[in-house]
Each structure stands twice: as structure tokens, then as C-alpha cells.
Design a protein around this motif. Structure first.
Motif, PDB file in Angstrom:
ATOM      1  N   SER A  87       0.848  -1.193   0.000  1.00 41.37           N
ATOM      2  CA  SER A  87       0.000   0.000   0.000  1.00 41.37           C
ATOM      3  C   SER A  87       0.878   1.235   0.000  1.00 41.37           C
ATOM      4  N   LEU A  88       0.634   2.130  -0.952  1.00 42.37           N
ATOM      5  CA  LEU A  88       1.400   3.373  -1.014  1.00 42.37           C
ATOM      6  C   LEU A  88       0.754   4.430  -0.138  1.00 42.37           C
ATOM      7  N   GLY A  89       1.498   5.505   0.149  1.00 40.87           N
ATOM      8  CA  GLY A  89       0.903   6.696   0.752  1.00 40.87           C
ATOM      9  C   GLY A  89       0.105   7.422  -0.320  1.00 40.87           C
ATOM     10  N   GLY A  90      -0.825   8.275   0.133  1.00 42.29           N
ATOM     11  CA  GLY A  90      -1.756   8.913  -0.808  1.00 42.29           C
ATOM     12  C   GLY A  90      -1.126   9.846  -1.823  1.00 42.29           C
ATOM     13  N   GLY A  91       0.082  10.372  -1.528  1.00 40.97           N
ATOM     14  CA  GLY A  91       0.691  11.334  -2.450  1.00 40.97           C
ATOM     15  C   GLY A  91       1.748  10.721  -3.347  1.00 40.97           C
ATOM     16  N   ALA A  92       2.071   9.458  -3.111  1.00 42.15           N
ATOM     17  CA  ALA A  92       3.222   8.853  -3.788  1.00 42.15           C
ATOM     18  C   ALA A  92       3.086   8.844  -5.303  1.00 42.15           C
ATOM     19  N   PHE A  93       1.885   8.595  -5.792  1.00 37.62           N
ATOM     20  CA  PHE A  93       1.708   8.434  -7.247  1.00 37.62           C
ATOM     21  C   PHE A  93       1.802   9.759  -8.005  1.00 37.62           C
ATOM     22  N   GLN A  94       1.954  10.859  -7.275  1.00 37.97           N
ATOM     23  CA  GLN A  94       2.170  12.143  -7.954  1.00 37.97           C
ATOM     24  C   GLN A  94       3.565  12.196  -8.574  1.00 37.97           C
ATOM     25  N   GLN A  95       4.448  11.315  -8.132  1.00 42.18           N
ATOM     26  CA  GLN A  95       5.821  11.332  -8.639  1.00 42.18           C
ATOM     27  C   GLN A  95       5.926  10.393  -9.847  1.00 42.18           C
ATOM     28  N   GLU A  96       6.416  10.936 -10.950  1.00 42.86           N
ATOM     29  CA  GLU A  96       6.489  10.144 -12.188  1.00 42.86           C
ATOM     30  C   GLU A  96       7.330   8.877 -12.001  1.00 42.86           C
ATOM     31  N   GLU A  97       8.435   9.017 -11.272  1.00 43.57           N
ATOM     32  CA  GLU A  97       9.321   7.854 -11.076  1.00 43.57           C
ATOM     33  C   GLU A  97       8.589   6.735 -10.319  1.00 43.57           C
ATOM     34  N   VAL A  98       7.750   7.124  -9.379  1.00 40.70           N
ATOM     35  CA  VAL A  98       6.970   6.129  -8.622  1.00 40.70           C
ATOM     36  C   VAL A  98       5.964   5.445  -9.550  1.00 40.70           C
ATOM     37  N   ARG A  99       5.279   6.246 -10.360  1.00 39.95           N
ATOM     38  CA  ARG A  99       4.303   5.657 -11.297  1.00 39.95           C
ATOM     39  C   ARG A  99       5.008   4.659 -12.218  1.00 39.95           C
ATOM     40  N   ASN A 100       6.162   5.072 -12.758  1.00 42.77           N
ATOM     41  CA  ASN A 100       6.856   4.201 -13.711  1.00 42.77           C
ATOM     42  C   ASN A 100       7.310   2.902 -13.067  1.00 42.77           C
ATOM     43  N   VAL A 101       7.919   2.992 -11.898  1.00 46.08           N
ATOM     44  CA  VAL A 101       8.452   1.769 -11.283  1.00 46.08           C
ATOM     45  C   VAL A 101       7.311   0.831 -10.885  1.00 46.08           C
TER      46      VAL A 101
END
Ligand SMILES: Nc1ncnc2c1ncn2[C@@H]1O[C@H](COP(=O)(O)OP(=O)(O)OP(=O)(O)O)[C@@H](O)[C@H]1O
Ligand SMILES: O=C(O)C1=C[C@@H](O)[C@@H](O)[C@H](O)C1
Ligand SMILES: [Mg+2]
Length: 188
Positions: A87-101
Motif C-alpha cells: 500500500s502506497l501513501g496517498g501522495g506517492a503516485f504524484q511522482q512520475e518515477e513512482v508511477r513508472n516503477v
């Protein structure tokens, strides 16, 4: 093109995304139990590694430093681990690198909740979510809306408005077993 080793689908980590308070932690724990997998909560991982509460990381080092730690923690876990529910934190997916990985290595499930239902949960979460502090309800709604674009990059969406956590977890397990509504998102 770089050579990338494919991860078998059944070994991929299952990653839950969505706005803070939608139930990623609560539902992630339930899904992990139902699938006999280990559960990893990124916020908990960060607090363990840094030996500090997230709200103290925010107040001592600022949000930018928290985001750096969050990005590195997610990147390491998503690339090194298999067969986890994360489970990610609520803001994590705002970062492109997080989305990609996450999208390259994992199955990403978006827990969707309407603004009206979300508002009813505010009292449960506000104390421990520094991002919500000193914001009016209107400003929270702006943040809620602004983040939806990033959450739209996922492999499957679960509408949770009328479901208790256990029902959402059961639905996710069925979705994964039967391959319902699992798709590739459009590239950024
Ligand atoms: N489907 C649900 N129905 C009702 N309440 C729920 C549901 N899912 C979670 N909750 C409640 O909402 C609150 C927030 O849930 P949780 O901590 O799991 O959210 P989260 O998405 O992990 O938030 P964050 O992004 O901040 O980590 C908890 O009190 C939890 O019990
Ligand atoms: O939505 C956010 O920006 C956050 C959500 C929490 O899970 C924590 O990761 C932190 O409080 C930030
Ligand atoms: Mg959480």
C-alpha cells in the motif's frame, strides 16, 4: 531498447493507490491475508527506517525530503520484492518515477472513493496526515481533484463508495483470480 526481465504475473507485487484515507492500508492488509502474501505499507516502512513518525519527518525535514525518501523506498521495494501486497501513501503516485516503477513491475489497483464519501472520513484521518493540516475543506477538495489524474494510471480501478473494507478486499481477490478489468494504462 534496454532488456527487461519479465516478472511472471502471479509473482508481481500488488500495489494499492488512491487518495489518503480511501483505505489502502486497511484493505491492503485484508487482501494480503486472503492471498497468503506479506503486506508492506510504505508509510510504515518509512517510519520504521527513519525511526520517526511521518508528521515529524514533515515538520523536521519538510515535504520535499519526505517525497525523496518515499520515492526511494517504493523504488527499492517494487524492484526487489515479489509476491507482496504493497500500500502506497496517498501522495506517492504524484511522482512520475513512482508511477513508472510501479506500473513496470507490479499490478497497480486504484481504490476510488467519491469526494462526498471521502468527506465523511476526514475526522478519522486528519490528525496523522500533515498534508491536510491548515487547509480548508475547499482546498482539500482541490487537492483531491488535482490528484485524480495521476491515479488514472493504473491496471484496474475499484469503486469503493458503497462497500465496507472486507467487501473491497473480496472484490479485489476475485478481480485478480478471474482477471476482470485488468488493463494497461495509457503512457504519460
Ligand atoms: N471501505 C471502507 N469503508 C469504511 N471505512 C473505511 C474503508 N476503508 C478504510 N476505512 C477507514 O478509513 C480510515 C482510513 O483508512 P486507511 O488508513 O486504510 O487509508 P489509506 O488509504 O491507507 O490512507 P493514507 O493514504 O493516508 O495512507 C480508517 O479509519 C479506516 O478504518
Ligand atoms: O497524501 C499524502 O500526501 C500523504 C498520505 C499519507 O499516506 C502519507 O504518505 C503522508 O502523510 C502524505
Ligand atoms: Mg495508508
Amino acid at each position: 531498447m534496454s532488456y527487461m526481465r519479465q516478472i511472471p504475473v502471479r509473482e508481481k507485487n500488488i500495489v494499492l493507490i488512491g487518495f489518503m484515507g480511501v483505505g489502502k492500508t486497511t484493505i491492503g492488509q485484508l487482501v494480503a491475508k486472503k492471498l497468503y502474501r506479506d503486506f508492506i505499507d510504505i508509510d510504515v516502512e518509512i517510519e520504521k527506517n527513519e525511526k520517526m513518525l511521518i508528521k515529524d519527518i514533515f515538520s523536521k525535514y519538510g515535504e520535499k525530503e519526505f517525497r525523496r525518501i518515499e520515492r526511494e523506498t517504493i523504488s527499492d521495494i517494487c524492484q526487489a520484492k515479489r509476491c507482496k501486497v504493497v500500500s502506497l501513501g496517498g501522495g506517492a503516485f504524484q511522482q512520475e518515477e513512482v508511477r513508472n516503477v510501479c506500473l513496470e513491475n507490479c499490478i497497480v489497483l486504484f481504490l476510488d472513493l467519491s469526494w462526498d464519501r471521502w468527506k465523511e472520513r476526514l475526522d478519522l484521518i486528519i490528525e496523522s496526515r500533515p498534508v491536510l493540516h491548515n487547509r480548508t475543506l475547499e482546498e482539500m477538495q482541490e487537492l483531491f481533484n488535482a490528484r485524480q489524474d495521476a491515479y488514472s494510471k493504473h491496471n484496474s480501478r475499484v469503486q469503493t463508495d458503497n462497500l465496507v473494507a472486507e467487501e473491497v478486499a473480496d472484490y479485489i481477490v476475485e478481480t485478480l483470480k478471474l482477471g476482470w478489468d485488468i488493463y494497461q494504462p495509457q503512457k504519460d
